[in-house]
Design an enzyme around this catalytic site. Structure first.
Site, PDB file in Angstrom:
ATOM      1  N   HIS A 184      42.401  32.841  32.820  1.00 22.70           N
ATOM      2  CA  HIS A 184      42.650  31.597  33.555  1.00 22.70           C
ATOM      3  C   HIS A 184      41.350  31.150  34.212  1.00 22.70           C
ATOM      4  O   HIS A 184      40.510  31.975  34.577  1.00 22.70           O
ATOM      5  CB  HIS A 184      43.688  31.792  34.658  1.00 22.70           C
ATOM      6  CG  HIS A 184      45.071  32.029  34.143  1.00 22.70           C
ATOM      7  ND1 HIS A 184      45.858  31.034  33.621  1.00 22.70           N
ATOM      8  CD2 HIS A 184      45.807  33.160  34.063  1.00 22.70           C
ATOM      9  CE1 HIS A 184      47.026  31.534  33.256  1.00 22.70           C
ATOM     10  NE2 HIS A 184      47.032  32.834  33.510  1.00 22.70           N
ATOM     11  N   CYS A 242      51.956  34.669  29.909  1.00 18.22           N
ATOM     12  CA  CYS A 242      51.248  35.571  30.815  1.00 18.22           C
ATOM     13  C   CYS A 242      51.585  37.041  30.543  1.00 18.22           C
ATOM     14  O   CYS A 242      50.918  37.930  31.056  1.00 18.22           O
ATOM     15  CB  CYS A 242      51.519  35.221  32.277  1.00 18.22           C
ATOM     16  SG  CYS A 242      50.472  33.887  32.904  1.00 18.22           S
ATOM     17  N   HIS A 262      44.133  38.510  32.932  1.00 19.64           N
ATOM     18  CA  HIS A 262      45.224  39.330  33.466  1.00 19.64           C
ATOM     19  C   HIS A 262      46.358  39.391  32.456  1.00 19.64           C
ATOM     20  O   HIS A 262      46.312  38.757  31.398  1.00 19.64           O
ATOM     21  CB  HIS A 262      45.729  38.797  34.824  1.00 19.64           C
ATOM     22  CG  HIS A 262      46.624  37.606  34.765  1.00 19.64           C
ATOM     23  ND1 HIS A 262      47.405  37.201  35.826  1.00 19.64           N
ATOM     24  CD2 HIS A 262      46.889  36.712  33.771  1.00 19.64           C
ATOM     25  CE1 HIS A 262      48.094  36.130  35.488  1.00 19.64           C
ATOM     26  NE2 HIS A 262      47.799  35.807  34.262  1.00 19.64           N
ATOM     27  N   GLU A 269      46.018  28.345  39.475  1.00 19.77           N
ATOM     28  CA  GLU A 269      45.895  29.157  38.255  1.00 19.77           C
ATOM     29  C   GLU A 269      45.701  28.253  37.044  1.00 19.77           C
ATOM     30  O   GLU A 269      45.029  28.599  36.081  1.00 19.77           O
ATOM     31  CB  GLU A 269      47.137  30.030  38.073  1.00 19.77           C
ATOM     32  CG  GLU A 269      46.976  31.049  36.959  1.00 19.77           C
ATOM     33  CD  GLU A 269      48.208  31.899  36.780  1.00 19.77           C
ATOM     34  OE1 GLU A 269      48.172  33.075  37.163  1.00 19.77           O
ATOM     35  OE2 GLU A 269      49.227  31.387  36.267  1.00 19.77           O
ATOM     36  N   ASP A 329      35.321  37.426  39.670  1.00 17.85           N
ATOM     37  CA  ASP A 329      34.850  36.559  38.585  1.00 17.85           C
ATOM     38  C   ASP A 329      34.532  37.365  37.323  1.00 17.85           C
ATOM     39  O   ASP A 329      33.817  38.364  37.372  1.00 17.85           O
ATOM     40  CB  ASP A 329      33.613  35.787  39.050  1.00 17.85           C
ATOM     41  CG  ASP A 329      33.259  34.652  38.109  1.00 17.85           C
ATOM     42  OD1 ASP A 329      34.177  34.094  37.458  1.00 17.85           O
ATOM     43  OD2 ASP A 329      32.064  34.315  38.007  1.00 17.85           O
ATOM     44  N   HIS A 330      35.092  36.911  36.195  1.00 15.19           N
ATOM     45  CA  HIS A 330      34.902  37.551  34.886  1.00 15.19           C
ATOM     46  C   HIS A 330      35.437  38.979  34.845  1.00 15.19           C
ATOM     47  O   HIS A 330      34.953  39.798  34.077  1.00 15.19           O
ATOM     48  CB  HIS A 330      33.436  37.494  34.435  1.00 15.19           C
ATOM     49  CG  HIS A 330      33.018  36.120  34.011  1.00 15.19           C
ATOM     50  ND1 HIS A 330      32.777  35.116  34.909  1.00 15.19           N
ATOM     51  CD2 HIS A 330      32.834  35.573  32.786  1.00 15.19           C
ATOM     52  CE1 HIS A 330      32.441  34.009  34.254  1.00 15.19           C
ATOM     53  NE2 HIS A 330      32.485  34.262  32.963  1.00 15.19           N
ATOM     54  N   HIS A 355      44.859  37.596  28.696  1.00 19.56           N
ATOM     55  CA  HIS A 355      44.492  36.194  28.498  1.00 19.56           C
ATOM     56  C   HIS A 355      43.772  35.773  29.776  1.00 19.56           C
ATOM     57  O   HIS A 355      43.871  36.460  30.799  1.00 19.56           O
ATOM     58  CB  HIS A 355      45.730  35.316  28.270  1.00 19.56           C
ATOM     59  CG  HIS A 355      46.638  35.330  29.441  1.00 19.56           C
ATOM     60  ND1 HIS A 355      47.503  36.366  29.690  1.00 19.56           N
ATOM     61  CD2 HIS A 355      46.760  34.482  30.492  1.00 19.56           C
ATOM     62  CE1 HIS A 355      48.135  36.134  30.825  1.00 19.56           C
ATOM     63  NE2 HIS A 355      47.696  35.005  31.338  1.00 19.56           N
TER      64      HIS A 355
END
Ligand code: NI
Length: 141
Positions: free
Chosen positions: A41, A33, A14, A128, A79-80, A39
């Site tokens: 998490h 962020c 995100h 996170e 996810d991903h 980047h």
């Protein structure tokens, strides 16, 4: 009243960026962020169901069923993925941990009644990072 939890995990990318602000202000407020080129998490997600035990099973909720539900409705879309771009229920929203936890609540609150007669969704806890996490208990009515 007893509380039953299932822990799951997903990875996602995100950035936190308010387009009405300068690059400098975004970096000041959101720190790493705000990185323009995204980047990732490693999120840990803990879903808690509260209620009474089913006299036939001794379960509040079958955790296998809860796991299957979380995987299908929450992990599958997240996810991903890039949370800013790829996820329909986050379109136009700032993908903070807070917003993500509330959206996950909205999804699961509708689905949990189908897998338990004696429990209801109690909380969504979303990490996170190992040190930064939020907990959502639903809207205060
Ligand atoms: Ni971030």
């Amino acid at each position: 009243m007893i509380y039953v939890s299932r822990k799951e995990h997903f990875n996602a990318a995100h950035k936190l960026y308010n387009p009405q602000w300068s690059k400098e202000k975004n970096q000041q407020v959101f720190g790493p962020c705000a990185n323009e080129n995204w980047h990732g998490h490693n999120y840990d997600l803990i879903i808690t169901v509260s209620g009474e035990t089913d006299p036939e099973t001794g379960f509040v909720v079958d955790l296998k069923k809860l796991s299957v539900l979380i995987k299908a409705k929450v992990l599958e879309p997240l996810d991903h993925q890039n949370l800013n771009v790829d996820v329909s229920f986050l379109q136009g929203k700032m993908p903070t941990t807070e917003v993500l936890a509330m959206e996950i609540w909205n999804i699961l609150d509708l689905e949990v009644p189908a897998i338990t007669k004696f429990g209801k969704l109690y909380s969504v806890k979303l990490y996170e990072t190992p040190r930064n996490f939020v907990e959502y208990f639903g809207p205060q009515l």
